[in-house]
Design a protein around this motif. Structure first.
Motif, PDB file in Angstrom:
ATOM      1  N   ARG A  21       0.814  -1.220   0.000  1.00 46.06           N
ATOM      2  CA  ARG A  21       0.000   0.000   0.000  1.00 46.06           C
ATOM      3  C   ARG A  21       0.845   1.267   0.000  1.00 46.06           C
ATOM      4  N   SER A  22       1.906   1.272   0.783  1.00 46.50           N
ATOM      5  CA  SER A  22       2.706   2.496   0.788  1.00 46.50           C
ATOM      6  C   SER A  22       4.100   2.232   0.244  1.00 46.50           C
ATOM      7  N   THR A  23       4.358   2.758  -0.903  1.00 38.15           N
ATOM      8  CA  THR A  23       5.676   2.605  -1.518  1.00 38.15           C
ATOM      9  C   THR A  23       6.319   3.971  -1.569  1.00 38.15           C
ATOM     10  N   ARG A  24       7.581   4.009  -1.973  1.00 40.94           N
ATOM     11  CA  ARG A  24       8.241   5.317  -2.114  1.00 40.94           C
ATOM     12  C   ARG A  24       7.541   6.174  -3.149  1.00 40.94           C
ATOM     13  N   ALA A  25       7.003   5.524  -4.185  1.00 40.03           N
ATOM     14  CA  ALA A  25       6.283   6.293  -5.208  1.00 40.03           C
ATOM     15  C   ALA A  25       5.031   6.935  -4.603  1.00 40.03           C
ATOM     16  N   ASP A  26       4.313   6.130  -3.783  1.00 37.85           N
ATOM     17  CA  ASP A  26       3.113   6.671  -3.131  1.00 37.85           C
ATOM     18  C   ASP A  26       3.465   7.900  -2.300  1.00 37.85           C
ATOM     19  N   GLU A  27       4.544   7.752  -1.533  1.00 41.27           N
ATOM     20  CA  GLU A  27       4.947   8.877  -0.687  1.00 41.27           C
ATOM     21  C   GLU A  27       5.315  10.097  -1.527  1.00 41.27           C
ATOM     22  N   ALA A  28       6.036   9.849  -2.614  1.00 43.35           N
ATOM     23  CA  ALA A  28       6.427  10.964  -3.487  1.00 43.35           C
ATOM     24  C   ALA A  28       5.184  11.644  -4.076  1.00 43.35           C
ATOM     25  N   ILE A  29       4.167  10.852  -4.381  1.00 40.62           N
ATOM     26  CA  ILE A  29       2.932  11.409  -4.963  1.00 40.62           C
ATOM     27  C   ILE A  29       2.206  12.273  -3.925  1.00 40.62           C
ATOM     28  N   ILE A  30       2.085  11.734  -2.704  1.00 46.10           N
ATOM     29  CA  ILE A  30       1.433  12.493  -1.610  1.00 46.10           C
ATOM     30  C   ILE A  30       2.199  13.800  -1.363  1.00 46.10           C
ATOM     31  N   GLU A  31       3.528  13.684  -1.302  1.00 46.63           N
ATOM     32  CA  GLU A  31       4.350  14.876  -1.078  1.00 46.63           C
ATOM     33  C   GLU A  31       4.157  15.898  -2.203  1.00 46.63           C
ATOM     34  N   ALA A  32       4.033  15.404  -3.419  1.00 51.42           N
ATOM     35  CA  ALA A  32       3.841  16.305  -4.565  1.00 51.42           C
ATOM     36  C   ALA A  32       2.524  17.074  -4.423  1.00 51.42           C
ATOM     37  N   VAL A  33       1.471  16.372  -4.009  1.00 51.22           N
ATOM     38  CA  VAL A  33       0.170  17.038  -3.810  1.00 51.22           C
ATOM     39  C   VAL A  33       0.304  18.141  -2.769  1.00 51.22           C
ATOM     40  N   LEU A  34       0.929  17.812  -1.639  1.00 54.53           N
ATOM     41  CA  LEU A  34       1.052  18.791  -0.551  1.00 54.53           C
ATOM     42  C   LEU A  34       1.949  19.962  -0.963  1.00 54.53           C
ATOM     43  N   ASP A  35       3.017  19.664  -1.704  1.00 51.59           N
ATOM     44  CA  ASP A  35       3.889  20.739  -2.185  1.00 51.59           C
ATOM     45  C   ASP A  35       3.128  21.676  -3.126  1.00 51.59           C
ATOM     46  N   LEU A  36       2.381  21.098  -4.053  1.00 46.05           N
ATOM     47  CA  LEU A  36       1.649  21.928  -5.024  1.00 46.05           C
ATOM     48  C   LEU A  36       0.597  22.782  -4.321  1.00 46.05           C
ATOM     49  N   LEU A  37      -0.140  22.177  -3.383  1.00 46.73           N
ATOM     50  CA  LEU A  37      -1.183  22.932  -2.680  1.00 46.73           C
ATOM     51  C   LEU A  37      -0.586  24.049  -1.827  1.00 46.73           C
TER      52      LEU A  37
END
Lengths: 204, 204
Positions: A21-37
């Motif tokens: 469920r949680s991979t490095r890609a998942d984390e990078a995606i979540i981080e990208a959302v938070l960075d953009l917002l």
């Protein structure tokens, strides 16, 4: 019977074998959302393309994990909010101070940029409103239970309205976090002072 | 001496003789700002060009009356908010209910669309924050005076913190108006219930 066994084992296993469920890609995606917002993107303008580019993954990687922007946003905000505080159960007053202190407190500095920007979304979209309600629900239930306990132990009056009391406790602190509405209030001491003032009342 | 007389007469007279402060054009311009904000324009994207087009005036007409977008926005929000309520002075409790009932109450339906959208602006821009503070200041001073009166008449405890009490009274209602934070609370009865709960306290 074999199909019942199959679905049970599917439920307890990771959704996709070999892709936890949680991979490095998942984390990078979540981080990208938070960075953009946190750097000015509105929820409306946030695109899966921009998220994929920022995270350094393909769009397909995002769609394999999330059904769409709404589900991804919900996970990102859940990550941002972190775990709710756990009341010790010794004193209703102290537990309320703990819970009220947790409102809008966030070790992630992006939160103060992101959370206020989401308020207009709550008005624009019933989905966003439902997402918020779902996000705060666990914390709200913890506070509700502390108040119920206070009524049971006699620490609180037995005629209080639990939902109203929650609004009294959270409203002033949330308002201050979102708007710094009263510029002269010391934010650090506010939770404790709100709890004590609401416990005591202001009538002579 | 003649120049002193001149500047005195200029100050008391309308800024531009023959063009009184509020003209139909001014009203159309204010209405255009409110219409644009309530139909999705952000403060950032709001342009003098768009306002002029919507109001059916030239940009020069706007600049003759306002120094820029900030000043025009301040006037538009002042118009939207309307006049603050006037407490009767008979009972501190009733005056507080009147004032708390006035929070976010607005006969102009555009207000519920506009006000939440301004929250992110307060974080993005110190000018916007100052504008808000200036807008709410008159209402805030009215509530402050009611609380001071309550302390003088003995209706309120003499150890209350006036600024904290204002946050307690306004926070829950403002939060509910902005976010419908607690879906089960009856908004119509909320001001009265908040005032009574804060007067009485919740401790047993």
């Amino acid at each position: 019977m074999s199909s019942a066994v199959d679905s049970a084992s599917v439920e307890s296993a990771p959704r996709s074998p070999g892709r936890p469920r949680s991979t490095r890609a998942d984390e990078a995606i979540i981080e990208a959302v938070l960075d953009l917002l946190s750097t000015g993107s509105t929820v409306e303008s946030l695109s899966i393309e921009a998220i994929a580019a920022k995270a350094g993954v393909g769009k397909a990687t995002i769609y394999r994990r999330w059904s769409g922007k709404g589900a991804l946003l919900a996970d990102a905000l859940r990550t941002l909010k972190g775990q709710p505080p756990v009341p010790s159960g010794a004193s209703v007053r102290d537990d309320l101070v703990l819970l009220v202190s947790g409102i809008g407190r966030n070790t992630d500095p992006r939160a103060t940029k992101i959370m206020p920007c989401l308020i207009p979304e709550v008005h624009r979209s019933p989905q966003q409103y439902a997402l918020y309600q779902e996000l705060v629900q666990p914390r709200r239930e913890i506070m509700r239970e502390v108040l119920r306990r206070g009524v049971r132990t006699g620490e609180l009056r037995d005629d209080i309205d639990i939902e109203l009391t929650m609004a009294l406790l959270t409203g002033p602190v949330l308002m201050q976090k979102l708007l710094k509405w009263h510029p002269d209030l010391d934010e650090g001491k506010l939770p404790e002072r709100v709890v004590d003032a609401i416990l005591a009342g202001i009538a002579a």
